[in-house]
Design a protein around this motif. Structure first.
Motif, short mmCIF file in Angstrom:
data_model
loop_
_atom_site.label_atom_id
_atom_site.label_comp_id
_atom_site.label_asym_id
_atom_site.label_seq_id
_atom_site.Cartn_x
_atom_site.Cartn_y
_atom_site.Cartn_z
N ASP A 200 -5.54 85.97 -63.31
CA ASP A 200 -4.29 86.39 -63.95
C ASP A 200 -4.47 87.71 -64.69
O ASP A 200 -3.61 88.61 -64.61
N ARG A 201 -5.55 87.83 -65.41
CA ARG A 201 -5.80 89.05 -66.18
C ARG A 201 -6.08 90.24 -65.26
O ARG A 201 -5.69 91.37 -65.55
N THR A 202 -6.74 89.98 -64.15
CA THR A 202 -6.99 91.04 -63.17
C THR A 202 -5.68 91.51 -62.57
O THR A 202 -5.42 92.72 -62.45
N GLU A 203 -4.82 90.58 -62.21
CA GLU A 203 -3.51 90.94 -61.68
C GLU A 203 -2.71 91.73 -62.72
O GLU A 203 -2.04 92.72 -62.38
N ALA A 204 -2.79 91.31 -63.96
CA ALA A 204 -2.04 91.99 -65.02
C ALA A 204 -2.51 93.43 -65.18
O ALA A 204 -1.70 94.34 -65.46
N ALA A 205 -3.81 93.67 -65.00
CA ALA A 205 -4.34 95.03 -65.12
C ALA A 205 -3.77 95.95 -64.05
O ALA A 205 -3.39 97.10 -64.33
N PHE A 206 -3.66 95.46 -62.83
CA PHE A 206 -3.08 96.26 -61.74
C PHE A 206 -1.57 96.41 -61.93
O PHE A 206 -1.01 97.49 -61.69
N SER A 207 -0.91 95.36 -62.34
CA SER A 207 0.54 95.42 -62.55
C SER A 207 0.88 96.40 -63.67
O SER A 207 1.87 97.15 -63.57
N LYS A 208 0.10 96.39 -64.72
CA LYS A 208 0.29 97.32 -65.83
C LYS A 208 0.22 98.77 -65.35
O LYS A 208 0.90 99.66 -65.89
N ALA A 209 -0.58 99.01 -64.31
CA ALA A 209 -0.72 100.35 -63.73
C ALA A 209 0.42 100.70 -62.79
O ALA A 209 0.43 101.77 -62.18
N GLY A 210 1.38 99.78 -62.63
CA GLY A 210 2.54 100.04 -61.79
C GLY A 210 2.36 99.69 -60.34
O GLY A 210 3.14 100.14 -59.49
N LEU A 211 1.36 98.87 -60.01
CA LEU A 211 1.06 98.52 -58.63
C LEU A 211 1.55 97.12 -58.31
O LEU A 211 1.51 96.21 -59.14
N ARG A 212 2.04 96.94 -57.08
CA ARG A 212 2.49 95.63 -56.61
C ARG A 212 1.27 94.83 -56.16
O ARG A 212 0.45 95.32 -55.39
N VAL A 213 1.19 93.59 -56.61
CA VAL A 213 0.01 92.77 -56.37
C VAL A 213 0.39 91.47 -55.66
O VAL A 213 1.37 90.83 -56.01
N ALA A 214 -0.40 91.11 -54.66
CA ALA A 214 -0.28 89.81 -53.99
C ALA A 214 -1.61 89.08 -54.10
O ALA A 214 -2.64 89.69 -54.41
N ARG A 215 -1.57 87.78 -53.85
CA ARG A 215 -2.80 86.99 -53.91
C ARG A 215 -3.04 86.26 -52.58
O ARG A 215 -2.16 85.59 -52.06
N ASN A 216 -4.25 86.45 -52.08
CA ASN A 216 -4.78 85.65 -50.96
C ASN A 216 -4.06 85.80 -49.63
O ASN A 216 -4.42 85.13 -48.67
N SER A 217 -3.08 86.66 -49.56
CA SER A 217 -2.38 86.88 -48.30
C SER A 217 -2.12 88.38 -48.11
O SER A 217 -1.45 89.00 -48.94
N PRO A 218 -2.72 88.95 -47.07
CA PRO A 218 -3.42 88.29 -45.97
C PRO A 218 -4.94 88.22 -46.14
O PRO A 218 -5.64 87.83 -45.21
N PHE A 219 -5.48 88.58 -47.30
CA PHE A 219 -6.92 88.61 -47.49
C PHE A 219 -7.32 87.70 -48.65
O PHE A 219 -7.04 88.00 -49.81
N ALA A 220 -7.99 86.59 -48.33
CA ALA A 220 -8.35 85.62 -49.36
C ALA A 220 -9.79 85.80 -49.85
O ALA A 220 -10.19 85.15 -50.81
N GLY A 221 -10.54 86.69 -49.19
CA GLY A 221 -11.94 86.86 -49.55
C GLY A 221 -12.85 86.33 -48.47
O GLY A 221 -12.58 85.27 -47.89
#
Length: 286
Positions: A200-221
């Motif tokens: 959640d905190r990692t996503e918040a860091a990217f979102s704060k920078a104005g970037l759209r973030v998705a999780r695990n689709s299409p790349f889950a690791g």
């Protein structure tokens, strides 16, 4: 190969439990490898996560290590298990249990680069495959494992940010027309590789920078996140995939006019993520 297949930049003040690593940004191509390939010097680079290491080069200033591969993915893929060997490429190998990645030519010694373009004229020897694993794969993963253990010892936890990039056309084709595609995809193996609080905190860091973030689709690791993400042992791993078109000319494989500004943005994102690791360590010590 006489030099280490990676570069490790350590912080002067190692103050956070976060590690950044870039396993696919290596761009030092062995001359013998280039001679064995049917591809030209530009096409063979299409499987690189080009310049990702440069996007995060200021990480050590904020208190975390930065581990970057020097040897390219087309030569040896560090985001695969060492036993993911391709019988269609390597001589004197029996076909093992079916693995979709290996079957598509993307084993630990890749048979193809982007868009399924074959790298070699013929097969390579099993001895050569083992040599690459010994000289490239093992030193990189020994170093990464050592960093993870060091953080556990010093901070009580270790958090790996596994840094990658994704072709713009790949992410654009997956998302439906009319819907904005993500700029960044976070992969935590659907919650298995890292605690949700840190993701959640990692996503918040990217979102704060104005970037759209998705999780695990299409790349889950892939292998690295799967192997190093062990929340029950206080080891967490998150893969990040960044849209290449944001900072580079994908066709020419060179930085675009937005590269410097985007690198500055990624430095701020990295600082925020690293600070998360620092705050958690501080709270644990209180």
């Amino acid at each position: 190969m006489t030099k280490l297949p990676y570069q490790l930049a350590m912080p002067v003040d190692h103050s956070s439990s976060v590690i950044f690593a870039s396993p696919h940004s290596g761009r030092i191509y062995p001359a013998s490898f280039l001679r064995s390939s049917v591809l030209d010097e530009r096409i063979i680079r299409t499987s690189e996560d080009a310049f990702v290491d440069l996007l995060f080069e200021e990480v050590p200033k904020f208190g975390s290590p930065l581990l970057s591969a020097s040897v390219p993915r087309a030569y040896l893929d560090l985001n695969r298990n060492a036993d993911e060997l391709d019988a269609a490429l390597i001589e004197d190998m029996e076909t093992k249990i079916h693995n979709p990645r290996v079957a598509s030519g993307l084993g630990v010694v890749p048979r193809v680069v982007a868009n399924g373009r074959g790298i070699y004229r013929g097969k390579i020897s099993l001895k050569e495959a083992h040599k690459r694993i010994s000289e490239v794969w093992r030193p990189y993963h020994d170093c990464l494992q050592s960093l993870m253990k060091q953080n556990i010892s010093e901070f009580g936890e270790s958090i790996l940010i596994d840094c990658h990039s994704m072709p713009h056309e790949a992410i654009e084709s997956i998302h439906h027309a009319g819907k904005p595609h993500p700029d960044v995809v976070l992969g935590d193996r659907f919650g298995v590789a890292a605690n949700s609080d840190f993701v959640d905190r990692t996503e918040a860091a990217f979102s704060k920078a104005g970037l759209r973030v998705a999780r695990n689709s299409p790349f889950a690791g892939a292998f690295i996140v799967q192997h190093y993400g062990r929340p029950s042992r206080n080891q967490h791993a998150v893969q990040i995939e960044i849209d290449r078109s944001l900072y580079m000319n994908e066709k020419m494989i060179r930085p675009n006019g937005n590269f410097i500004a985007f690198r500055k943005l990624m430095s701020q994102v990295a600082a925020d993520i690293i600070d998360t690791g620092r705050r958690k360590v501080s709270l644990a010590a209180e």
